[in-house]
Design a protein around this motif. Structure first.
Motif, PDB file in Angstrom:
ATOM      1  N   GLN A 134      51.321   1.496   9.758  1.00 21.52           N
ATOM      2  CA  GLN A 134      50.267   1.118  10.691  1.00 21.52           C
ATOM      3  C   GLN A 134      49.367   0.089  10.025  1.00 21.52           C
ATOM      4  O   GLN A 134      48.885   0.298   8.918  1.00 21.52           O
ATOM      5  N   ASP A 135      49.138  -1.023  10.692  1.00 22.35           N
ATOM      6  CA  ASP A 135      48.262  -2.056  10.155  1.00 22.35           C
ATOM      7  C   ASP A 135      46.824  -1.572  10.230  1.00 22.35           C
ATOM      8  O   ASP A 135      46.338  -1.211  11.309  1.00 22.35           O
ATOM      9  N   GLN A 136      46.121  -1.628   9.100  1.00 25.08           N
ATOM     10  CA  GLN A 136      44.759  -1.126   9.091  1.00 25.08           C
ATOM     11  C   GLN A 136      44.027  -1.642   7.859  1.00 25.08           C
ATOM     12  O   GLN A 136      44.619  -2.233   6.956  1.00 25.08           O
ATOM     13  N   PHE A 137      42.734  -1.381   7.840  1.00 19.51           N
ATOM     14  CA  PHE A 137      41.926  -1.609   6.654  1.00 19.51           C
ATOM     15  C   PHE A 137      41.580  -0.263   6.030  1.00 19.51           C
ATOM     16  O   PHE A 137      41.385   0.721   6.742  1.00 19.51           O
ATOM     17  N   VAL A 138      41.474  -0.251   4.729  1.00 22.30           N
ATOM     18  CA  VAL A 138      41.103   0.964   4.010  1.00 22.30           C
ATOM     19  C   VAL A 138      39.872   0.664   3.179  1.00 22.30           C
ATOM     20  O   VAL A 138      39.912  -0.201   2.287  1.00 22.30           O
ATOM     21  N   GLU A 139      38.776   1.373   3.489  1.00 20.63           N
ATOM     22  CA  GLU A 139      37.541   1.183   2.747  1.00 20.63           C
ATOM     23  C   GLU A 139      37.466   2.181   1.597  1.00 20.63           C
ATOM     24  O   GLU A 139      37.968   3.305   1.700  1.00 20.63           O
ATOM     25  N   SER A 140      36.814   1.775   0.535  1.00 23.65           N
ATOM     26  CA  SER A 140      36.595   2.656  -0.615  1.00 23.65           C
ATOM     27  C   SER A 140      35.342   2.207  -1.347  1.00 23.65           C
ATOM     28  O   SER A 140      34.798   1.135  -1.068  1.00 23.65           O
ATOM     29  N   GLY A 141      34.894   3.037  -2.281  1.00 26.87           N
ATOM     30  CA  GLY A 141      33.779   2.664  -3.128  1.00 26.87           C
ATOM     31  C   GLY A 141      32.458   3.323  -2.783  1.00 26.87           C
ATOM     32  O   GLY A 141      31.461   3.126  -3.487  1.00 26.87           O
ATOM     33  N   GLY A 142      32.427   4.073  -1.701  1.00 22.91           N
ATOM     34  CA  GLY A 142      31.194   4.752  -1.349  1.00 22.91           C
ATOM     35  C   GLY A 142      30.883   5.883  -2.309  1.00 22.91           C
ATOM     36  O   GLY A 142      31.684   6.232  -3.177  1.00 22.91           O
ATOM     37  N   GLY A 143      29.705   6.459  -2.135  1.00 20.13           N
ATOM     38  CA  GLY A 143      29.309   7.567  -2.986  1.00 20.13           C
ATOM     39  C   GLY A 143      27.825   7.827  -2.899  1.00 20.13           C
ATOM     40  O   GLY A 143      27.131   7.308  -2.018  1.00 20.13           O
ATOM     41  N   LEU A 144      27.364   8.636  -3.833  1.00 25.82           N
ATOM     42  CA  LEU A 144      25.943   8.997  -3.924  1.00 25.82           C
ATOM     43  C   LEU A 144      25.314   8.206  -5.058  1.00 25.82           C
ATOM     44  O   LEU A 144      25.833   8.198  -6.183  1.00 25.82           O
ATOM     45  N   VAL A 145      24.210   7.541  -4.768  1.00 21.14           N
ATOM     46  CA  VAL A 145      23.528   6.726  -5.763  1.00 21.14           C
ATOM     47  C   VAL A 145      22.027   6.877  -5.576  1.00 21.14           C
ATOM     48  O   VAL A 145      21.558   7.142  -4.463  1.00 21.14           O
ATOM     49  N   GLU A 146      21.280   6.714  -6.655  1.00 20.88           N
ATOM     50  CA  GLU A 146      19.828   6.799  -6.565  1.00 20.88           C
ATOM     51  C   GLU A 146      19.258   5.506  -5.997  1.00 20.88           C
ATOM     52  O   GLU A 146      19.876   4.425  -6.098  1.00 20.88           O
ATOM     53  N   SER A 147      18.085   5.613  -5.427  1.00 24.11           N
ATOM     54  CA  SER A 147      17.391   4.433  -4.916  1.00 24.11           C
ATOM     55  C   SER A 147      17.243   3.400  -6.037  1.00 24.11           C
ATOM     56  O   SER A 147      16.910   3.738  -7.169  1.00 24.11           O
ATOM     57  N   GLY A 148      17.536   2.159  -5.694  1.00 30.41           N
ATOM     58  CA  GLY A 148      17.511   1.085  -6.668  1.00 30.41           C
ATOM     59  C   GLY A 148      18.840   0.822  -7.334  1.00 30.41           C
ATOM     60  O   GLY A 148      18.996  -0.170  -8.043  1.00 30.41           O
ATOM     61  N   GLY A 149      19.790   1.701  -7.115  1.00 31.71           N
ATOM     62  CA  GLY A 149      21.103   1.566  -7.729  1.00 31.71           C
ATOM     63  C   GLY A 149      22.016   0.612  -6.979  1.00 31.71           C
ATOM     64  O   GLY A 149      21.592  -0.053  -6.021  1.00 31.71           O
ATOM     65  N   SER A 150      23.261   0.551  -7.444  1.00 28.33           N
ATOM     66  CA  SER A 150      24.236  -0.391  -6.881  1.00 28.33           C
ATOM     67  C   SER A 150      25.553   0.316  -6.599  1.00 28.33           C
ATOM     68  O   SER A 150      25.912   1.300  -7.261  1.00 28.33           O
ATOM     69  N   LEU A 151      26.266  -0.215  -5.639  1.00 32.06           N
ATOM     70  CA  LEU A 151      27.633   0.203  -5.339  1.00 32.06           C
ATOM     71  C   LEU A 151      28.404  -1.038  -4.920  1.00 32.06           C
ATOM     72  O   LEU A 151      27.821  -1.993  -4.386  1.00 32.06           O
ATOM     73  N   ARG A 152      29.716  -0.999  -5.122  1.00 39.25           N
ATOM     74  CA  ARG A 152      30.566  -2.049  -4.595  1.00 39.25           C
ATOM     75  C   ARG A 152      31.622  -1.410  -3.709  1.00 39.25           C
ATOM     76  O   ARG A 152      32.435  -0.607  -4.174  1.00 39.25           O
ATOM     77  N   LEU A 153      31.586  -1.787  -2.451  1.00 31.71           N
ATOM     78  CA  LEU A 153      32.577  -1.305  -1.494  1.00 31.71           C
ATOM     79  C   LEU A 153      33.748  -2.280  -1.436  1.00 31.71           C
ATOM     80  O   LEU A 153      33.576  -3.481  -1.620  1.00 31.71           O
ATOM     81  N   ALA A 154      34.925  -1.733  -1.186  1.00 31.72           N
ATOM     82  CA  ALA A 154      36.125  -2.541  -1.045  1.00 31.72           C
ATOM     83  C   ALA A 154      36.789  -2.272   0.297  1.00 31.72           C
ATOM     84  O   ALA A 154      36.802  -1.133   0.771  1.00 31.72           O
ATOM     85  N   CYS A 155      37.317  -3.304   0.894  1.00 29.06           N
ATOM     86  CA  CYS A 155      38.046  -3.224   2.159  1.00 29.06           C
ATOM     87  C   CYS A 155      39.402  -3.872   1.923  1.00 29.06           C
ATOM     88  O   CYS A 155      39.498  -5.098   1.821  1.00 29.06           O
ATOM     89  N   GLN A 156      40.427  -3.063   1.803  1.00 28.25           N
ATOM     90  CA  GLN A 156      41.755  -3.591   1.508  1.00 28.25           C
ATOM     91  C   GLN A 156      42.623  -3.552   2.750  1.00 28.25           C
ATOM     92  O   GLN A 156      42.669  -2.542   3.461  1.00 28.25           O
ATOM     93  N   GLY A 157      43.319  -4.655   2.991  1.00 25.61           N
ATOM     94  CA  GLY A 157      44.215  -4.712   4.130  1.00 25.61           C
ATOM     95  C   GLY A 157      45.531  -4.010   3.823  1.00 25.61           C
ATOM     96  O   GLY A 157      46.082  -4.174   2.747  1.00 25.61           O
ATOM     97  N   SER A 158      45.990  -3.242   4.779  1.00 26.54           N
ATOM     98  CA  SER A 158      47.298  -2.594   4.700  1.00 26.54           C
ATOM     99  C   SER A 158      48.096  -3.072   5.893  1.00 26.54           C
ATOM    100  O   SER A 158      47.877  -2.626   7.020  1.00 26.54           O
ATOM    101  N   GLY A 159      49.012  -4.033   5.650  1.00 25.40           N
ATOM    102  CA  GLY A 159      49.705  -4.648   6.761  1.00 25.40           C
ATOM    103  C   GLY A 159      48.899  -5.748   7.429  1.00 25.40           C
ATOM    104  O   GLY A 159      49.367  -6.368   8.385  1.00 25.40           O
ATOM    105  N   LEU A 160      47.692  -5.972   6.945  1.00 28.16           N
ATOM    106  CA  LEU A 160      46.809  -7.021   7.466  1.00 28.16           C
ATOM    107  C   LEU A 160      46.385  -7.904   6.301  1.00 28.16           C
ATOM    108  O   LEU A 160      46.003  -7.383   5.251  1.00 28.16           O
ATOM    109  N   SER A 161      46.442  -9.193   6.501  1.00 31.52           N
ATOM    110  CA  SER A 161      46.024 -10.136   5.456  1.00 31.52           C
ATOM    111  C   SER A 161      44.577 -10.521   5.693  1.00 31.52           C
ATOM    112  O   SER A 161      44.255 -11.122   6.728  1.00 31.52           O
ATOM    113  N   VAL A 162      43.710 -10.218   4.744  1.00 32.71           N
ATOM    114  CA  VAL A 162      42.278 -10.448   4.965  1.00 32.71           C
ATOM    115  C   VAL A 162      41.953 -11.931   5.078  1.00 32.71           C
ATOM    116  O   VAL A 162      40.932 -12.296   5.652  1.00 32.71           O
TER     117      VAL A 162
END
Length: 127
Positions: free
Chosen positions: A1-29
């Motif tokens: 199935q063609d879709q996007f898969v997100e990752s990288g979320g989580g729990l972080v304190e205020s002022g912190g950083s996260l990097r989310l990723a969106c990878q294509g599966s069967g879809l070319s970004v």
């Protein structure tokens, strides 16, 4: 199935950083404009960032401008959302999705333009 898969979320304190990723599966970004949309409980969905097929075409919502950065790595078929200086109000489920109009390489500014949403990744920012 063609879709996007997100990752990288989580729990972080205020002022912190996260990097989310969106990878294509069967879809070319690199074939689409890719947007990041978030939804917090009890709130409407918000389009917070979009990168067009032309990578110079980038949109940020005012709520994240100057703190979040969207980028695309075609080699990894992935779009990233670097989130810095996070605030409790950034807590939400973050989704990525694509938009496409033949012959148009610019940005998109309305959630209704997007389809093929991923399953989302939860971001929680503690105060």
């Amino acid at each position: 199935q063609d879709q996007f898969v997100e990752s990288g979320g989580g729990l972080v304190e205020s002022g912190g950083s996260l990097r989310l990723a969106c990878q294509g599966s069967g879809l070319s970004v690199n074939r689409y404009a890719i947007g990041w949309i978030r939804q917090a409980p009890g709130k409407e969905r918000e389009l917070i960032a979009c990168i067009g097929r032309d990578p110079s075409s980038i949109y940020y919502a005012e709520s994240v401008k100057g703190r979040f950065t969207i980028s695309r790595d075609n080699g990894k078929n992935t779009v990233y959302l670097q989130m810095n200086s996070l605030k409790p109000e950034d807590s939400a489920v973050y989704y990525c999705a694509k938009a496409y109009i033949p012959g148009y390489n610019g940005g998109y500014y309305h959630i209704s333009d997007f389809d093929s949403w991923g399953q989302g990744t939860q971001v929680t920012v503690s105060s």
